[in-house]
Scaffold this motif. Structure first.
Motif, PDB file in Angstrom:
ATOM      1  N   GLU A  76      33.712  -0.326   9.312  1.00 24.75           N
ATOM      2  CA  GLU A  76      33.477  -0.029   7.898  1.00 24.75           C
ATOM      3  C   GLU A  76      34.801   0.078   7.137  1.00 24.75           C
ATOM      4  O   GLU A  76      34.954  -0.453   6.033  1.00 24.75           O
ATOM      5  N   HIS A 140      27.574   0.240  11.242  1.00 24.69           N
ATOM      6  CA  HIS A 140      27.605   0.342   9.786  1.00 24.69           C
ATOM      7  C   HIS A 140      28.220  -0.924   9.185  1.00 24.69           C
ATOM      8  O   HIS A 140      29.318  -1.336   9.552  1.00 24.69           O
ATOM      9  N   PRO A 159      22.962   3.653  10.573  1.00 26.52           N
ATOM     10  CA  PRO A 159      24.315   3.120  10.790  1.00 26.52           C
ATOM     11  C   PRO A 159      25.246   4.124  11.465  1.00 26.52           C
ATOM     12  O   PRO A 159      25.194   5.319  11.196  1.00 26.52           O
TER      13      PRO A 159
END
Length: 554
Positions: A76, A140, A159
């Protein structure tokens, strides 16, 4: 005067600025990736980037002369840095249509398979439809997070930063299901001994794995694509792929594999040394015996070996022929079925857009499927040819013989191999002696021998300017007719000449040779009380001579 001085100062400033610009170092390109995605990319025990994509990126930078930095972290965070321009290239990212609208993608350098992972006691889950109404752990902003959000299935994605986090949470019982990439999941399970986790069913998704830059960064993407093309052409991409992904065995730790390989190597070395010592001792013993006893012993050993080998080969040929016959029967049916389905699939494609076939876009598979079927059919036919050669090798021939003209056999054989000969050479010489006496032979069997000799001559040529010559002759004094095939090819090494008719011996193993053609031919010639001999010098070509007895009144 003041103006002249001002002008001089301005020129010096411009010159200094130009010198600084020329000396400026090239821009460092930042490649980003996931810090916990083994064996593709991860941080080792020292915190240094390693893995398949890391080594591939370094090789790409080397061939393209790039100065790079590899930055690994939570997916992420790296994706956010990529969007802000702090990371120039994502070195490993799955392709999707939605992402293609935002990023520039390179050609794929491998495939990523995602599967469902559960604890051992969690059964009955092998496809996405089985996850309806359930919470599923995904990475995620990963490709499966994106896929489940866009899916019509009632699956709730949960996630987590890393796919390894998802596996730990399933192992601990916090959640029951996770969708994780196959190799990273199996790698992590093996390394951390998560013995209560199992991969369920077949992969639920297959994605193309690529490099990506932001849109309109065409110059950088062109460099990456060119580097990948060079690595593919030189074989370096395959070498890196095999080193990291080609030997992963989920149930066997690498350390045990290395130990097993070492033990096997040691055993084989001892066997080789023992064979060498035994062979030398045997040679000293055999040297003490008479030549007649030595010859007799070799004949008996060879006869026993050939009888055993013939029995074994016959069984193998039978076992191969049954399933291969089913392939040859079903493949044309599949080809016809795809041809009939093709208009329906094309209409669905035009009306509803692209869709998945075996995990890949139909727009790509519609061209790949016919090629796959053709290649499979060719492979099955090649298997059939090998099986027939095996049967011929093992068969005790009782074929009926008849009065036959060797020239007619030569003409028929030339007609059968005409396409191969015309492709191999522009200089074919045929000299068929008139008035050759007949022979007693099975025409089809002798024709098989001549065809094999002609095909071997074609395969020996380096270029179409080299010649092939087919001749027939007779020797009334010896009572034989001869047929010879001479090529101006690469020739045969002297140490190989005596083994040309040995079963399974071939100098063309890399080109698909089985080593049965000349062995079968030699057996046919012996059955006709004839001889098959070879003369060759490396670089000067080869002459194969077939000798058969003339048909007499007796």
């Amino acid at each position: 005067m003041a103006r002249r001085g001002l002008f001089l100062i301005l020129c010096l400033a411009l010159l200094a600025a130009g010198t600084t610009a020329l000396a400026a170092p090239p821009k460092r390109i930042v490649f980003g990736g996931d810090a916990q995605y083994p064996p593709y990319e991860f941080l080792d025990k020292n915190g240094d980037p390693t893995g398949f994509t890391v080594e591939l990126t370094r090789a790409l930078a080397e061939v393209m002369g790039m100065e790079i930095e590899i930055r690994l972290g939570p997916w992420e965070e790296i994706m956010e840095a990529f969007k802000k321009g702090e990371v120039d290239v994502m070195q490993g990212i799955s392709y999707s249509k939605e992402r293609a609208g935002r990023y520039e993608f390179s050609q794929a350098y491998t495939l990523i398979h995602h599967s469902i992972f559960t604890r051992e006691e969690t059964l009955g889950v092998s496809s996405l439809s089985h996850l309806a109404g359930k919470k599923v752990l995904v990475q995620h902003d990963g490709i499966m997070h994106e896929t489940l959000r866009q899916s019509d299935l009632r699956v709730t994605p949960v996630p987590v930063p890393y796919q390894t986090d998802a596996l730990r949470m399933v192992a601990s019982g916090t959640y029951d299901h996770a969708i994780v990439a196959n190799l990273p999941g199996l790698y992590y399970i093996r390394e951390h001994k998560l013995t209560n986790i199992r991969k369920r069913g077949n992969p639920v998704a297959v994605q193309l794995y690529c490099y990506a830059t932001v849109k309109d960064n065409t110059e950088l993407m062109s460099q990456i694509s060119e580097g990948l093309a060079i690595l593919k052409k030189t074989g370096r991409l395959r070498e890196i792929h095999n080193r990291w992904l080609g030997v992963l065995s989920p149930g066997i730790p690498t350390r045990k594999l290395i130990i097993a390989a070492s033990l096997l190597f040691t055993f084989m070395a001892l066997v080789v040394v023992g064979n060498v010592l035994w062979s030398r001792t045997l040679k000293r013993e055999v040297a003490l015996r008479t030549r007649q006893l030595e010859t007799r012993q070799k004949q008996l050993l060879q006869a026993d070996k050939m009888a055993s080998l013939g029995f074994l080969v016959s069984g193998i040929a039978h076992e191969l022929n049954n399933p291969n016959g089913l392939l040859l029967l079903n493949i044309p049916l599949l080809v016809a079925a795809f041809k009939e389905m093709h208009p329906v699939l094309e209409k669905h494609y035009r009306d509803h857009g692209d869709f998945k076939v075996a995990g890949l876009p139909y727009s790509r598979m519609r061209d790949e499927i016919p090629l796959i079927l053709d290649e499979t059919n060719d492979a099955a036919r090649h298997i059939k040819t090998i099986v027939e050669d095996l049967r011929d090798f093992s068969r005790q021939s009782d074929d009926e013989k008849e009065e036959t003209d060797i020239n007619a056999i030569a003409v028929n054989a030339l007609r059968l191999v005409r396409p191969a000969v015309e492709k191999a050479t522009r200089h074919l010489g045929v000299e068929l002696r008139e008035g050759i006496p007949p022979i007693l032979a099975n025409p089809q069997r002798i024709e098989q021998v001549v065809v094999n000799l002609l095909l071997n001559a074609c395969q020996a040529l380096d270029n179409p300017e080299s010649a092939i010559r087919l001749q027939t002759a007779t020797d009334a004094r010896q009572g034989i007719v001869t047929l010879s095939v001479t090529d101006q090819g690469t020739g045969i090494d002297p140490e190989h000449l005596d083994h040309l008719t040995d079963p399974f011996f071939t100098t063309k193993r890399s080109a698909g040779g089985t080593g049965l053609g000349l062995s079968v031919s030699a057996g046919i010639v012996r059955n006709h009380q004839g001889k098959l001999t070879f003369e060759s010098k490396p670089g000067q070509g080869t002459t194969a001579t077939l000798q058969l007895p003339v048909l007499t009144k007796e």
